[in-house]
Motif scaffolding. Structure first.
Motif, PDB file in Angstrom:
ATOM      1  N   PRO A  28      25.615  21.885  21.081  1.00  0.00           N
ATOM      2  CA  PRO A  28      26.891  21.850  21.801  1.00  0.00           C
ATOM      3  C   PRO A  28      27.564  23.218  21.881  1.00  0.00           C
ATOM      4  O   PRO A  28      27.382  24.071  21.022  1.00  0.00           O
ATOM      5  CB  PRO A  28      27.747  20.902  20.965  1.00  0.00           C
ATOM      6  N   GLU A  29      28.325  23.400  22.953  1.00  0.00           N
ATOM      7  CA  GLU A  29      29.217  24.555  23.043  1.00  0.00           C
ATOM      8  C   GLU A  29      30.564  24.101  22.512  1.00  0.00           C
ATOM      9  O   GLU A  29      30.702  22.983  22.027  1.00  0.00           O
ATOM     10  CB  GLU A  29      29.302  25.013  24.502  1.00  0.00           C
ATOM     11  N   GLU A  30      31.565  24.949  22.592  1.00  0.00           N
ATOM     12  CA  GLU A  30      32.913  24.576  22.108  1.00  0.00           C
ATOM     13  C   GLU A  30      33.459  23.399  22.917  1.00  0.00           C
ATOM     14  O   GLU A  30      33.298  23.357  24.135  1.00  0.00           O
ATOM     15  CB  GLU A  30      33.857  25.762  22.236  1.00  0.00           C
ATOM     16  N   PRO A  31      34.105  22.423  22.258  1.00  0.00           N
ATOM     17  CA  PRO A  31      34.652  21.266  22.992  1.00  0.00           C
ATOM     18  C   PRO A  31      35.825  21.677  23.881  1.00  0.00           C
ATOM     19  O   PRO A  31      36.558  22.606  23.574  1.00  0.00           O
ATOM     20  CB  PRO A  31      35.109  20.320  21.887  1.00  0.00           C
ATOM     21  N   ILE A  32      35.958  20.950  24.973  1.00  0.00           N
ATOM     22  CA  ILE A  32      37.066  21.188  25.902  1.00  0.00           C
ATOM     23  C   ILE A  32      38.017  20.014  25.778  1.00  0.00           C
ATOM     24  O   ILE A  32      37.632  18.865  26.051  1.00  0.00           O
ATOM     25  CB  ILE A  32      36.529  21.304  27.344  1.00  0.00           C
ATOM     26  N   PRO A  33      39.266  20.262  25.343  1.00  0.00           N
ATOM     27  CA  PRO A  33      40.204  19.132  25.153  1.00  0.00           C
ATOM     28  C   PRO A  33      40.662  18.539  26.470  1.00  0.00           C
ATOM     29  O   PRO A  33      40.619  19.111  27.491  1.00  0.00           O
ATOM     30  CB  PRO A  33      41.363  19.753  24.395  1.00  0.00           C
ATOM     31  N   THR A  78      38.366  11.743  23.428  1.00  0.00           N
ATOM     32  CA  THR A  78      39.189  12.459  24.408  1.00  0.00           C
ATOM     33  C   THR A  78      38.708  13.884  24.629  1.00  0.00           C
ATOM     34  O   THR A  78      39.435  14.700  25.201  1.00  0.00           O
ATOM     35  CB  THR A  78      40.660  12.500  23.943  1.00  0.00           C
ATOM     36  N   MET A  79      37.505  14.209  24.199  1.00  0.00           N
ATOM     37  CA  MET A  79      36.979  15.562  24.315  1.00  0.00           C
ATOM     38  C   MET A  79      35.761  15.581  25.239  1.00  0.00           C
ATOM     39  O   MET A  79      34.992  14.630  25.270  1.00  0.00           O
ATOM     40  CB  MET A  79      36.550  16.097  22.945  1.00  0.00           C
ATOM     41  N   MET A  80      35.606  16.692  25.962  1.00  0.00           N
ATOM     42  CA  MET A  80      34.407  16.908  26.764  1.00  0.00           C
ATOM     43  C   MET A  80      33.574  17.984  26.074  1.00  0.00           C
ATOM     44  O   MET A  80      34.096  19.038  25.696  1.00  0.00           O
ATOM     45  CB  MET A  80      34.747  17.364  28.174  1.00  0.00           C
ATOM     46  N   TYR A  81      32.300  17.706  25.898  1.00  0.00           N
ATOM     47  CA  TYR A  81      31.379  18.651  25.277  1.00  0.00           C
ATOM     48  C   TYR A  81      30.318  19.036  26.297  1.00  0.00           C
ATOM     49  O   TYR A  81      29.786  18.176  27.010  1.00  0.00           O
ATOM     50  CB  TYR A  81      30.678  18.025  24.061  1.00  0.00           C
ATOM     51  N   PHE A 141      23.951  19.448  30.108  1.00  0.00           N
ATOM     52  CA  PHE A 141      24.654  18.199  30.383  1.00  0.00           C
ATOM     53  C   PHE A 141      26.025  18.218  29.732  1.00  0.00           C
ATOM     54  O   PHE A 141      26.306  19.023  28.838  1.00  0.00           O
ATOM     55  CB  PHE A 141      23.844  16.974  29.924  1.00  0.00           C
ATOM     56  N   ALA A 142      26.883  17.337  30.209  1.00  0.00           N
ATOM     57  CA  ALA A 142      28.236  17.204  29.653  1.00  0.00           C
ATOM     58  C   ALA A 142      28.434  15.762  29.226  1.00  0.00           C
ATOM     59  O   ALA A 142      27.930  14.837  29.874  1.00  0.00           O
ATOM     60  CB  ALA A 142      29.275  17.582  30.702  1.00  0.00           C
ATOM     61  N   ILE A 143      29.165  15.568  28.121  1.00  0.00           N
ATOM     62  CA  ILE A 143      29.485  14.215  27.670  1.00  0.00           C
ATOM     63  C   ILE A 143      30.980  14.110  27.414  1.00  0.00           C
ATOM     64  O   ILE A 143      31.642  15.102  27.130  1.00  0.00           O
ATOM     65  CB  ILE A 143      28.704  13.814  26.385  1.00  0.00           C
ATOM     66  N   MET A 144      31.496  12.922  27.560  1.00  0.00           N
ATOM     67  CA  MET A 144      32.874  12.609  27.196  1.00  0.00           C
ATOM     68  C   MET A 144      32.813  11.767  25.936  1.00  0.00           C
ATOM     69  O   MET A 144      32.250  10.680  25.929  1.00  0.00           O
ATOM     70  CB  MET A 144      33.582  11.851  28.314  1.00  0.00           C
TER      71      MET A 144
END
Length: 165
Positions: free
Chosen positions: A160-165, A150-153, A144-147
């Motif tokens: 968690p994997e590395e956050p996506i800015p 201002t970051m998407m995880y 799953f992905a969460i917001m």
């Protein structure tokens, strides 16, 4: 005799659906499960919060809950499919019998008393704050992905994997 619509004190605040179930969140923190295709009320889950957003994973085995304060939690719904105990089965049978006999005017006998279905669901030890959106993968029940702010995880399981800015 005409029925009057008296409304409810526990309004619907969110809902989600999958191929097998409709989940309805109430302001009190109760989430009711209705089974497809006949939309039969099967059971309920009591949350520790007032839900704002609900989502089911692709197998309908886990539900995510974002509450009104932006806190993401998960409820494991696997016990919903577990074999009921004899007491739970009796409650469901009484509940289903009540569903079929709604025209009865006698409320004094035990067979016509409304018995709620069993309460099921287990809160998982996972919590994230400041979450404003969440999305399950359509092909993997653990992804799953969460917001969050201002970051998407991206999560696999609860890691968690590395956050996506």
């Amino acid at each position: 005799r005409r029925r009057t619509n008296t409304g409810t004190n526990d309004a619907i605040c969110c809902m989600t659906a999958s191929e097998t179930a409709l989940m309805v969140g109430r302001e009190s923190g109760t989430v009711q499960r209705y089974a497809f295709p006949d939309l039969r009320y099967t059971d309920k889950c009591l949350l520790r919060c007032r839900p704002h957003m609900l989502a089911l994973n692709c197998t309908s085995a886990r539900m995510s809950v974002i509450d009104i304060n932006g806190i993401l939690t998960f409820v494991d719904l696997e016990p919903l499919r577990a074999a009921p105990t004899s007491g739970q089965l009796k409650s469901v049978i009484q509940y289903n019998q009540m569903d079929k006999s709604t025209t009865s005017t006698s409320t004094s006998s035990a067979s016509t008393a409304l018995v709620d279905p069993p309460v099921m669901g287990k809160h998982l030890p996972f919590e994230r704050k400041d979450v404003w959106d969440m999305y399950w993968a359509s092909d993997n029940p653990e992804l799953f992905a969460i917001m969050e702010k201002t970051m998407m995880y991206i999560y696999r399981g609860l890691s968690p994997e590395e956050p996506i800015p």
